[in-house]
Design an enzyme around this catalytic site. Structure first.
Site, PDB file in Angstrom:
ATOM      1  N   THR A   1       2.363   3.244  -6.408  1.00 36.42           N
ATOM      2  CA  THR A   1       2.447   3.895  -5.264  1.00 36.42           C
ATOM      3  C   THR A   1       1.878   5.267  -5.180  1.00 36.42           C
ATOM      4  O   THR A   1       1.289   5.817  -6.074  1.00 36.42           O
ATOM      5  CB  THR A   1       3.926   3.973  -5.124  1.00 36.42           C
ATOM      6  OG1 THR A   1       4.452   4.222  -3.594  1.00 36.42           O
ATOM      7  CG2 THR A   1       4.587   5.002  -6.049  1.00 36.42           C
TER       8      THR A   1
ATOM      9  N   VAL B   1       0.750  -1.061   0.136  1.00 39.10           N
ATOM     10  CA  VAL B   1       0.037   0.080  -0.011  1.00 39.10           C
ATOM     11  C   VAL B   1       0.797   1.173  -0.013  1.00 39.10           C
ATOM     12  O   VAL B   1       2.013   1.247   0.684  1.00 39.10           O
ATOM     13  CB  VAL B   1      -1.061   0.126   1.297  1.00 39.10           C
ATOM     14  CG1 VAL B   1      -1.764   1.259   1.396  1.00 39.10           C
ATOM     15  CG2 VAL B   1      -1.834  -1.148   1.233  1.00 39.10           C
ATOM     16  N   CYS B   2       0.529   2.272  -0.773  1.00 36.05           N
ATOM     17  CA  CYS B   2       1.141   3.418  -1.044  1.00 36.05           C
ATOM     18  C   CYS B   2       2.698   3.189  -1.221  1.00 36.05           C
ATOM     19  O   CYS B   2       3.136   2.368  -1.912  1.00 36.05           O
ATOM     20  CB  CYS B   2       0.996   4.200   0.242  1.00 36.05           C
ATOM     21  SG  CYS B   2       1.469   5.831   0.327  1.00 36.05           S
ATOM     22  N   THR B   3       3.605   3.879  -0.243  1.00 32.26           N
ATOM     23  CA  THR B   3       5.132   3.791  -0.305  1.00 32.26           C
ATOM     24  C   THR B   3       5.634   2.375   0.163  1.00 32.26           C
ATOM     25  O   THR B   3       6.745   2.254  -0.102  1.00 32.26           O
ATOM     26  CB  THR B   3       5.731   4.886   0.271  1.00 32.26           C
ATOM     27  OG1 THR B   3       5.383   4.913   1.485  1.00 32.26           O
ATOM     28  CG2 THR B   3       5.326   6.262  -0.411  1.00 32.26           C
ATOM     29  N   GLY B   4       5.006   1.384   0.631  1.00 29.41           N
ATOM     30  CA  GLY B   4       5.082   0.269   0.715  1.00 29.41           C
ATOM     31  C   GLY B   4       5.881  -0.378  -0.538  1.00 29.41           C
ATOM     32  O   GLY B   4       6.784  -1.366  -0.574  1.00 29.41           O
TER      33      GLY B   4
END
Length: 290
Positions: free
Chosen positions: A186, A166-169
């Site tokens: 991202t 999720v996101c910057t993961g």
């Protein structure tokens, strides 16, 4: 390996083949959060249970282990949105679903907004989950630079059915070498760094490339979690999950990405991220050197 819902056998059969019991995978890793109080009113639970197509099979059909990665500074909604969707779906799935909050140690982890979280297992306790979920953060260089995390992600991905960020993961996946030649999403402010990790950066809300599932920023993790629920347990379960969550976003404002911001506001945000972006570049450059 867990088969997609559309390919899964009917009740009474198993589709997790050759997956031994995992160390520390006690039932259920999320007890501290969800076992003490049922978050849904009795009336709602009854309504869900009586919907057409409700699976009344009581015996678990498959064992599914899902690991949510924790680390200091993670963004809470990146974790809580998918956790909630998967937790609701797991209750309806007919499977024996174990959810773990995994971290390098069992010490408390603090989110970027100051919420303290208690891991239920260490990375070593859950080396081979069926699904691993990596939330993002506004300071992604921190998990990217932690070899304990990137080594675990790389190893867990070898046997996972789905690897999710999720996101910057997604940048953590990239640091672990999982994005080379893949399509990924991202947060819009960090999209260019996917290319540094060898990925094709996509502007979509969520992206699937094989078993790799990635989402855009923060709130998009709920969308991606529903996609994952559909793949694990099918359209019936995802429909009931979305209804229970009453997830039908209608944002009151239309500023959900950088290209919708006034130029001066976008510029100020970019200036505020400059230091973090330099740290990301340093981490990725170091990874390439290794």
């Amino acid at each position: 390996m867990l088969a997609p819902a559309s390919d899964r056998p009917t009740a009474g059969s198993r589709c997790l083949q050759g997956r031994p019991a995992r160390p520390g995978a006690t039932k259920d890793g999320a007890e501290a959060l969800h076992e003490t109080v049922d978050p849904y009113p009795t009336e709602l639970a009854h309504a869900v249970d009586t919907l057409p197509g409700r699976n009344r099979q009581k015996a678990p059909q498959n064992r599914v282990v899902i690991a949510f990665l924790l680390y200091d500074g993670l963004t809470g909604l990146d974790l809580h949105g998918p956790w909630e969707a998967i937790s609701v779906a797991a209750r309806m799935s007919g499977d024996d679903v174990t959810r773990h909050l995994v971290a390098a140690t069992r010490d408390h982890v603090t989110t970027d907004a100051g919420m303290r979280l208690q891991p239920t297992a260490t990375l070593a306790d859950v080396p081979a989950p069926d699904v691993l979920i990596v939330p993002g953060t506004g300071t992604p260089h921190v998990p990217m630079s932690d070899r304990r995390i990137t080594d675990w992600v790389r190893t867990a991905d070898r046997t996972s059915t789905y690897t999710v960020s999720v996101c910057t993961g997604a940048l953590v996946l990239g640091m672990a070498g999982l994005l080379r030649g893949r399509r990924a999403a991202t947060h819009w402010a960090f999209r260019d760094y996917l290319r540094w990790a060898g990925a094709s950066a996509m502007e979509d809300r969520w992206v699937q490339d094989g078993k790799l599932l990635t989402s855009a920023g923060i709130s998009a993790g709920i969308d991606l979690a529903l996609v994952l629920v559909d793949k694990l347990w099918g359209r019936d379960v995802v429909a009931r999950t979305q209804a229970v969550m009453q997830y039908e976003p209608q944002p009151p404002f239309d500023f959900g990405s950088g290209d919708k911001l006034p130029p001066e506001l976008l510029h100020r945000m970019q200036q505020g991220q400059a230091h973090e972006q330099q740290l990301i570049r340093t981490a990725l450059t170091s990874a390439h050197a290794d």
